[in-house]
Enzyme design. Structure first.
Site, PDB file in Angstrom:
ATOM      1  N   LYS A 204       0.856  -1.183   0.000  1.00  0.00           N
ATOM      2  CA  LYS A 204       0.000   0.000   0.000  1.00  0.00           C
ATOM      3  C   LYS A 204       0.893   1.233   0.000  1.00  0.00           C
ATOM      4  O   LYS A 204       1.661   1.456   0.934  1.00  0.00           O
ATOM      5  CB  LYS A 204      -0.920   0.003   1.217  1.00  0.00           C
ATOM      6  CG  LYS A 204      -1.880   1.189   1.252  1.00  0.00           C
ATOM      7  CD  LYS A 204      -2.797   1.122   2.456  1.00  0.00           C
ATOM      8  CE  LYS A 204      -3.751   2.299   2.510  1.00  0.00           C
ATOM      9  NZ  LYS A 204      -4.651   2.231   3.692  1.00  0.00           N
ATOM     10  N   LYS A 258      -2.129  -1.539  -3.764  1.00  0.00           N
ATOM     11  CA  LYS A 258      -3.001  -0.369  -3.742  1.00  0.00           C
ATOM     12  C   LYS A 258      -2.143   0.886  -3.829  1.00  0.00           C
ATOM     13  O   LYS A 258      -1.148   0.994  -3.100  1.00  0.00           O
ATOM     14  CB  LYS A 258      -3.807  -0.362  -2.440  1.00  0.00           C
ATOM     15  CG  LYS A 258      -4.783   0.787  -2.284  1.00  0.00           C
ATOM     16  CD  LYS A 258      -5.493   0.735  -0.940  1.00  0.00           C
ATOM     17  CE  LYS A 258      -6.467   1.893  -0.791  1.00  0.00           C
ATOM     18  NZ  LYS A 258      -7.135   1.894   0.524  1.00  0.00           N
TER      19      LYS A 258
END
Length: 334
Positions: A204, A258
């Site tokens: 992330k 992400k």
């Protein structure tokens, strides 16, 4: 003498032949996109009959639990297998210790119980992070102006257990604290939830694409600053593989990259390196850009939505979280 004498060259080989008809294109397609590949993120708000538009996400909404279950009914009918729930926490429930995160009767836990009662065959994924529950909007506890790791992980374990008891099928730690996957796995197993899966937000990045999401859950604002001390540097690729390897060693069942489009290389590397279920999140900023371009008449939203989702699949993604899941499923059905 032939103009192109080398074997397999033009005019003997014409790649356009297999593009000439729709049936041929379908037959030789290398990647398939189906509703089974989609996960629909949803924002939950307290109350009844509440439907609040998110200004920075055209078409995005916060839904009260009663409307949430009706929306999921449509998604289920379109073949979408799972939803991811994110709470919009009232300001008076935010605190420096984030205690509301593990309240067994908090908004998210109530939503999970209601959704699983109404739709037991729909997978429910819950976010494990403290950003909705803290006044500063960070994913962890803050001490002396810094996010502390181990104290945060202790709270995350309590949060994960509360969500599992409510009926969550998949626990998704998105906080990026070190060691949290292993400790959450141990807490779940000791609590009798050994079949509850962990989808780790392993790679992330500290991205500029999260703004509309923070508007939706109310975790932005002047106190937030940035999250670069725990989310990944967008410059780094090898580090992502180290993060994924650690999370898998600690017990993650699935891993996440992400955001999506700027990090397709990470999706491909992760899938090639580990061969495990690999998910990607088409985040709020990506969705908002497509929607804004469509509102201005610059792009065809339906076509670019499906094209981006195909790109994720081509890069190696097994599942895609996208706010356009229902719209995509409708288009695929058509």
């Amino acid at each position: 003498m032939e103009r192109f004498p080398f074997a397999g060259g033009y005019p003997r080989t014409r790649l356009r032949r297999n593009r000439a008809d729709a049936w041929t294109r379908r037959l030789v397609a290398e990647v398939r996109l189906a509703p089974d590949d989609l996960i629909w993120p949803l924002f939950v708000v307290a109350g009844e009959g509440r439907r609040e538009p998110v200004a920075s996400m055209p078409g995005g909404e916060r839904l009260s639990i009663d409307l949430l279950t009706a929306a999921i009914d449509e998604a289920r009918g379109l073949g979408i297998p799972a939803v991811a729930l994110f709470p919009t926490v009232d300001p008076w429930d935010k605190a420096d210790d984030a205690a509301e995160a593990y309240n067994p009767d908090n908004l998210l836990c109530r939503a999970v119980r209601t959704v699983k009662t109404a739709h037991p065959d729909v997978g429910v994924i819950t976010d494990v992070a403290l950003d909705p529950y803290t006044p500063h909007g960070h994913d962890g506890l803050m001490r002396g102006g810094r996010i502390v790791n181990d104290e945060t992980v202790a709270v995350l374990c309590r949060q994960a257990l509360a969500q599992a008891r409510a009926g969550a099928d998949v626990i998704a730690p998105s906080d990026m604290m070190d060691g949290r996957v292993g400790l959450i796995r141990s807490a779940l197993d000791q609590g009798g939830f050994e079949l509850v899966r962990i989808l780790a937000y392993s790679a992330k990045y500290a991205s500029a694409f999260y703004g509309p999401f923070r508007d939706a859950v109310g975790s932005g604002g002047v106190l937030l600053g940035d999250k670069k001390t725990y989310q990944m540097d967008p410059a780094n690729s090898d580090e992502a593989l180290r993060e994924i390897a650690l999370d898998l060693a600690e017990g993650a069942d699935m891993v996440m990259v992400k955001p999506g489009l700027p990090y397709l290389d990470i999706v491909r590397r992760a899938k090639d390196a580990f061969g495990v279920p690999t998910f990607v999140y088409q985040v709020s900023g990506e969705y908002a850009m497509m929607k804004a371009a469509a509102v201005n008449g610059w792009l065809d939203y339906g076509r670019i939505l499906l094209e981006t989702l195909l790109g994720f699949k081509r890069a190696g993604a097994d599942g895609i979280l996208t706010y356009g899941a229902v719209e995509a499923a409708r288009l695929l059905r058509e």
